[in-house]
Design a protein around this motif. Structure first.
Motif, PDB file in Angstrom:
ATOM      1  N   MET A   1       9.887  -5.225 -11.877  1.00  0.00           N
ATOM      2  CA  MET A   1       8.711  -4.368 -11.685  1.00  0.00           C
ATOM      3  C   MET A   1       8.266  -4.385 -10.220  1.00  0.00           C
ATOM      4  O   MET A   1       7.123  -4.644  -9.886  1.00  0.00           O
ATOM      5  CB  MET A   1       7.577  -4.882 -12.565  1.00  0.00           C
ATOM      6  N   LYS A   2       9.253  -4.106  -9.354  1.00  0.00           N
ATOM      7  CA  LYS A   2       8.994  -4.163  -7.919  1.00  0.00           C
ATOM      8  C   LYS A   2       8.307  -2.855  -7.457  1.00  0.00           C
ATOM      9  O   LYS A   2       8.762  -1.762  -7.825  1.00  0.00           O
ATOM     10  CB  LYS A   2      10.329  -4.321  -7.207  1.00  0.00           C
ATOM     11  N   ILE A   3       7.272  -2.993  -6.661  1.00  0.00           N
ATOM     12  CA  ILE A   3       6.560  -1.805  -6.161  1.00  0.00           C
ATOM     13  C   ILE A   3       7.401  -1.172  -5.054  1.00  0.00           C
ATOM     14  O   ILE A   3       7.741  -1.830  -4.063  1.00  0.00           O
ATOM     15  CB  ILE A   3       5.172  -2.199  -5.609  1.00  0.00           C
ATOM     16  N   THR A   4       7.763   0.103  -5.246  1.00  0.00           N
ATOM     17  CA  THR A   4       8.630   0.756  -4.270  1.00  0.00           C
ATOM     18  C   THR A   4       7.869   1.743  -3.374  1.00  0.00           C
ATOM     19  O   THR A   4       8.288   2.018  -2.254  1.00  0.00           O
ATOM     20  CB  THR A   4       9.756   1.531  -4.986  1.00  0.00           C
ATOM     21  N   ARG A   5       6.745   2.297  -3.899  1.00  0.00           N
ATOM     22  CA  ARG A   5       6.053   3.333  -3.118  1.00  0.00           C
ATOM     23  C   ARG A   5       4.621   3.467  -3.637  1.00  0.00           C
ATOM     24  O   ARG A   5       4.380   3.308  -4.847  1.00  0.00           O
ATOM     25  CB  ARG A   5       6.792   4.665  -3.313  1.00  0.00           C
ATOM     26  N   HIS A  37       4.477   3.455  -7.640  1.00  0.00           N
ATOM     27  CA  HIS A  37       5.814   3.620  -8.239  1.00  0.00           C
ATOM     28  C   HIS A  37       6.536   2.278  -8.226  1.00  0.00           C
ATOM     29  O   HIS A  37       6.416   1.504  -7.274  1.00  0.00           O
ATOM     30  CB  HIS A  37       6.644   4.622  -7.421  1.00  0.00           C
ATOM     31  N   THR A  38       7.331   2.035  -9.294  1.00  0.00           N
ATOM     32  CA  THR A  38       8.115   0.794  -9.330  1.00  0.00           C
ATOM     33  C   THR A  38       9.605   1.112  -9.431  1.00  0.00           C
ATOM     34  O   THR A  38       9.991   2.241  -9.778  1.00  0.00           O
ATOM     35  CB  THR A  38       7.721  -0.097 -10.528  1.00  0.00           C
ATOM     36  N   ASP A  39      10.416   0.077  -9.191  1.00  0.00           N
ATOM     37  CA  ASP A  39      11.869   0.294  -9.188  1.00  0.00           C
ATOM     38  C   ASP A  39      12.421   0.568 -10.590  1.00  0.00           C
ATOM     39  O   ASP A  39      13.543   1.024 -10.730  1.00  0.00           O
ATOM     40  CB  ASP A  39      12.604  -0.889  -8.534  1.00  0.00           C
ATOM     41  N   ASP A  40      11.627   0.283 -11.644  1.00  0.00           N
ATOM     42  CA  ASP A  40      12.110   0.646 -12.982  1.00  0.00           C
ATOM     43  C   ASP A  40      11.600   2.002 -13.425  1.00  0.00           C
ATOM     44  O   ASP A  40      11.600   2.327 -14.626  1.00  0.00           O
ATOM     45  CB  ASP A  40      11.822  -0.455 -14.023  1.00  0.00           C
ATOM     46  N   GLY A  41      11.115   2.792 -12.480  1.00  0.00           N
ATOM     47  CA  GLY A  41      10.771   4.183 -12.773  1.00  0.00           C
ATOM     48  C   GLY A  41       9.372   4.384 -13.353  1.00  0.00           C
ATOM     49  O   GLY A  41       9.026   5.477 -13.789  1.00  0.00           O
ATOM     50  N   LEU A  42       8.544   3.332 -13.350  1.00  0.00           N
ATOM     51  CA  LEU A  42       7.173   3.482 -13.873  1.00  0.00           C
ATOM     52  C   LEU A  42       6.250   3.990 -12.775  1.00  0.00           C
ATOM     53  O   LEU A  42       6.482   3.733 -11.583  1.00  0.00           O
ATOM     54  CB  LEU A  42       6.665   2.140 -14.398  1.00  0.00           C
ATOM     55  N   VAL A  43       5.182   4.688 -13.217  1.00  0.00           N
ATOM     56  CA  VAL A  43       4.177   5.161 -12.261  1.00  0.00           C
ATOM     57  C   VAL A  43       2.797   4.789 -12.802  1.00  0.00           C
ATOM     58  O   VAL A  43       2.430   5.193 -13.910  1.00  0.00           O
ATOM     59  CB  VAL A  43       4.247   6.696 -12.064  1.00  0.00           C
ATOM     60  N   GLY A  44       2.058   4.024 -12.034  1.00  0.00           N
ATOM     61  CA  GLY A  44       0.682   3.677 -12.404  1.00  0.00           C
ATOM     62  C   GLY A  44      -0.281   4.581 -11.656  1.00  0.00           C
ATOM     63  O   GLY A  44      -0.034   4.941 -10.504  1.00  0.00           O
ATOM     64  N   VAL A  45      -1.394   4.953 -12.315  1.00  0.00           N
ATOM     65  CA  VAL A  45      -2.295   5.962 -11.752  1.00  0.00           C
ATOM     66  C   VAL A  45      -3.748   5.498 -11.832  1.00  0.00           C
ATOM     67  O   VAL A  45      -4.158   4.882 -12.817  1.00  0.00           O
ATOM     68  CB  VAL A  45      -2.167   7.289 -12.545  1.00  0.00           C
ATOM     69  N   ALA A  46      -4.516   5.832 -10.786  1.00  0.00           N
ATOM     70  CA  ALA A  46      -5.984   5.662 -10.823  1.00  0.00           C
ATOM     71  C   ALA A  46      -6.569   6.585  -9.750  1.00  0.00           C
ATOM     72  O   ALA A  46      -5.812   7.245  -9.025  1.00  0.00           O
ATOM     73  CB  ALA A  46      -6.377   4.213 -10.581  1.00  0.00           C
ATOM     74  N   GLU A  47      -7.905   6.633  -9.648  1.00  0.00           N
ATOM     75  CA  GLU A  47      -8.506   7.476  -8.602  1.00  0.00           C
ATOM     76  C   GLU A  47      -9.580   6.710  -7.849  1.00  0.00           C
ATOM     77  O   GLU A  47     -10.227   5.821  -8.396  1.00  0.00           O
ATOM     78  CB  GLU A  47      -9.084   8.778  -9.180  1.00  0.00           C
ATOM     79  N   ALA A  48      -9.759   7.086  -6.578  1.00  0.00           N
ATOM     80  CA  ALA A  48     -10.810   6.498  -5.743  1.00  0.00           C
ATOM     81  C   ALA A  48     -11.806   7.592  -5.368  1.00  0.00           C
ATOM     82  O   ALA A  48     -11.416   8.616  -4.810  1.00  0.00           O
ATOM     83  CB  ALA A  48     -10.196   5.899  -4.474  1.00  0.00           C
ATOM     84  N   PRO A  49     -13.106   7.394  -5.673  1.00  0.00           N
ATOM     85  CA  PRO A  49     -14.120   8.378  -5.280  1.00  0.00           C
ATOM     86  C   PRO A  49     -14.839   7.946  -4.001  1.00  0.00           C
ATOM     87  O   PRO A  49     -15.553   6.953  -3.997  1.00  0.00           O
ATOM     88  CB  PRO A  49     -15.084   8.358  -6.475  1.00  0.00           C
ATOM     89  N   PRO A  50     -14.676   8.672  -2.895  1.00  0.00           N
ATOM     90  CA  PRO A  50     -15.374   8.274  -1.658  1.00  0.00           C
ATOM     91  C   PRO A  50     -16.882   8.468  -1.824  1.00  0.00           C
ATOM     92  O   PRO A  50     -17.310   9.534  -2.250  1.00  0.00           O
ATOM     93  CB  PRO A  50     -14.869   9.261  -0.605  1.00  0.00           C
ATOM     94  N   ARG A  51     -17.635   7.459  -1.496  1.00  0.00           N
ATOM     95  CA  ARG A  51     -19.099   7.564  -1.562  1.00  0.00           C
ATOM     96  C   ARG A  51     -19.658   7.013  -0.259  1.00  0.00           C
ATOM     97  O   ARG A  51     -20.097   5.851  -0.186  1.00  0.00           O
ATOM     98  CB  ARG A  51     -19.641   6.768  -2.770  1.00  0.00           C
ATOM     99  N   PRO A  52     -19.663   7.861   0.799  1.00  0.00           N
ATOM    100  CA  PRO A  52     -20.074   7.361   2.123  1.00  0.00           C
ATOM    101  C   PRO A  52     -21.476   6.779   2.129  1.00  0.00           C
ATOM    102  O   PRO A  52     -21.746   5.818   2.854  1.00  0.00           O
ATOM    103  CB  PRO A  52     -19.982   8.609   3.012  1.00  0.00           C
ATOM    104  N   MET A  77       6.466  -6.121  -3.388  1.00  0.00           N
ATOM    105  CA  MET A  77       6.003  -7.186  -4.290  1.00  0.00           C
ATOM    106  C   MET A  77       6.179  -6.728  -5.738  1.00  0.00           C
ATOM    107  O   MET A  77       6.313  -5.533  -6.017  1.00  0.00           O
ATOM    108  CB  MET A  77       4.517  -7.489  -4.047  1.00  0.00           C
ATOM    109  N   SER A  78       6.126  -7.680  -6.661  1.00  0.00           N
ATOM    110  CA  SER A  78       6.125  -7.313  -8.076  1.00  0.00           C
ATOM    111  C   SER A  78       4.699  -6.954  -8.481  1.00  0.00           C
ATOM    112  O   SER A  78       3.744  -7.609  -8.046  1.00  0.00           O
ATOM    113  CB  SER A  78       6.606  -8.493  -8.927  1.00  0.00           C
ATOM    114  N   ALA A  79       4.568  -5.946  -9.353  1.00  0.00           N
ATOM    115  CA  ALA A  79       3.231  -5.567  -9.844  1.00  0.00           C
ATOM    116  C   ALA A  79       2.575  -6.728 -10.589  1.00  0.00           C
ATOM    117  O   ALA A  79       1.351  -6.765 -10.739  1.00  0.00           O
ATOM    118  CB  ALA A  79       3.333  -4.348 -10.754  1.00  0.00           C
ATOM    119  N   LEU A  80       3.373  -7.670 -11.046  1.00  0.00           N
ATOM    120  CA  LEU A  80       2.809  -8.820 -11.785  1.00  0.00           C
ATOM    121  C   LEU A  80       2.195  -9.878 -10.875  1.00  0.00           C
ATOM    122  O   LEU A  80       1.469 -10.748 -11.346  1.00  0.00           O
ATOM    123  CB  LEU A  80       3.898  -9.470 -12.651  1.00  0.00           C
ATOM    124  N   GLU A  81       2.472  -9.786  -9.592  1.00  0.00           N
ATOM    125  CA  GLU A  81       1.901 -10.786  -8.653  1.00  0.00           C
ATOM    126  C   GLU A  81       0.444 -10.442  -8.365  1.00  0.00           C
ATOM    127  O   GLU A  81       0.067 -10.190  -7.210  1.00  0.00           O
ATOM    128  CB  GLU A  81       2.702 -10.786  -7.352  1.00  0.00           C
TER     129      GLU A  81
END
Ligand code: MUC
Ligand code: MG
Length: 367
Positions: A1-5, A37-52, A77-81
């Motif tokens: 589960m290595k983070i690639t991007r 994105h991870t090397d096993d083809g998974l994609v994790g998603v979330a959003e950040a709302p800017p609040r100046p 790094m691994s996503a598990l770390e």
């Protein structure tokens, strides 16, 4: 589960009805979609709302912090770390929503890789959250009409009323109109976003003491140290710290200083990892928590639901989960639904966020 991007994609979706409050107003959701994105083809998603007006972040600063600071630290790094990643992100000060979105996208990856909902990994306490709706500044009759519509359409019976205008009597009048219009069966509480002084806050609370308010949030600045402490000592209802508690150290400081007696937990600023720390502190110290809303879209709302439903303390009172209703559209393939005043957690692996590619293509700002 290595983070690639790691991608940080700015997008903009207009609000049908802007939210106005003492520290600012929001007309367009100019958020950042974070994808891991991870090397096993998974994609994790979330959003950040800017609040100046709350954290000093902008859409551009969030993209830059992720592209230039955080992605180079964690790619490879691994996503598990999780603890090592947390430590690396916190070498950089500030940037709370950028860090939080990255943290939650990593949990999404972990849930997907295990085939389990993140809410179950976190705690799995219940499968739903009751919803509290935030009523922004408007004329009293408009605020009452909005709350009545929200109650009729979604079954929501808890309302957080934005206060902090000057003179404070404008808000006293609005709260009185809401109580008269909605009756005694709804829960009402107030959030001042630091708009009043301590003495204005005290006068307002005294003049509203017959309205049965249940909580008072951030009525005056925490930096008015002695004034705030005096106000909290004199308040008959829990005093919630929100923008004054952006990290665990601030939670401890505000509670020990007597500057707050309850804490707003926002996954948008503390992700899942640091929100757990804040929650367990509050549990240990015996103070109430509220699942707050950083004026989240549906992605952020599903993150709050996943966290809030995972624990007894966060699910015991309604969470602020309905700001997305004012947006003209969103990115989720399956929209968040509120019925009977509740939102269900999603039983699918991860947080339960599936992005509609057509909508993302339409609203993204980077090309
Ligand atoms: C809230 O609870 O205060 C408005 C400003 C902010 O930081 O969050 C929103 C809602
Ligand atoms: Mg607040």
């Amino acid at each position: 589960m290595k983070i690639t991007r790691i991608e940080a994609i700015p997008f903009a979706i207009p609000y049908r009805k802007p939210l106005r409050f003492a520290s600012g107003e929001v007309h367009v959701a100019e958020h950042v979609l974070v994808r891991v994105h991870t090397d096993d083809g998974l994609v994790g998603v979330a959003e950040a709302p800017p609040r100046p007006f709350t954290y000093g972040e902008t859409q551009e600063s969030i993209v830059a912090a992720i592209d230039k600071l955080f992605a180079p630290e964690v790619v490879g790094m691994s996503a598990l770390e999780r603890e090592a990643i947390h430590a690396r992100l916190h070498r950089t000060v500030g940037n709370p929503t950028a860090k939080a979105a990255l943290d939650m996208a990593l949990w999404d990856v972990i849930g997907k890789s295990l085939g389990l909902p993140v809410t179950e990994l976190l705690g799995g306490y219940t499968d739903r959250m009751r919803v509290s709706h935030m009523v922004g500044f408007a004329a009293p009759e408009q605020m009452v009409a909005e709350a009545e519509r929200i109650r009729a359409e979604y079954g929501i019976t808890t309302f957080k009323v934005k206060v902090g205008r000057k003179p404070y009597t404008v808000d006293v009048e609005a709260c009185r109109a809401l109580r008269a219009g909605l009756g005694d069966d709804v829960e009402l509480y107030v959030d001042g976003n630091r708009g009043w002084t301590a003495s204005e806050s005290a006068r307002a609370l005294r003049e509203m003491s017959d309205l049965g308010l249940t909580l008072a949030e951030e009525l005056c600045p925490a930096d008015d140290v002695l004034g705030r402490r005096w106000l909290v000592q004199h308040s008959e209802i829990p005093f919630v710290a929100d923008e004054s508690v952006t990290c665990p150290g601030e939670v401890t400081r505000e509670l020990l200083a007597g500057a707050a007696t309850a804490i707003s937990i926002k996954t948008a600023r503390t992700g899942f990892t640091t929100s757990q720390r804040v929650l367990f502190q509050c549990e240990g110290l015996g103070v109430e928590v509220v699942m707050g809303n950083q004026i989240d879209g549906q992605i952020g709302t599903m993150c709050s639901v996943a966290f809030g439903a995972a624990y007894q303390l966060t699910s015991q009172r309604p969470g602020e989960l309905s700001n997305f209703l004012d947006m003209s559209d969103d990115l989720l393939a399956e929209p968040v639904r509120i019925s009977d005043g509740t939102v269900q957690v999603r039983a699918q692996p991860g947080i339960g966020i599936d992005i509609d590619p057509g909508k993302l293509a339409h609203y993204r700002q980077d090309g």
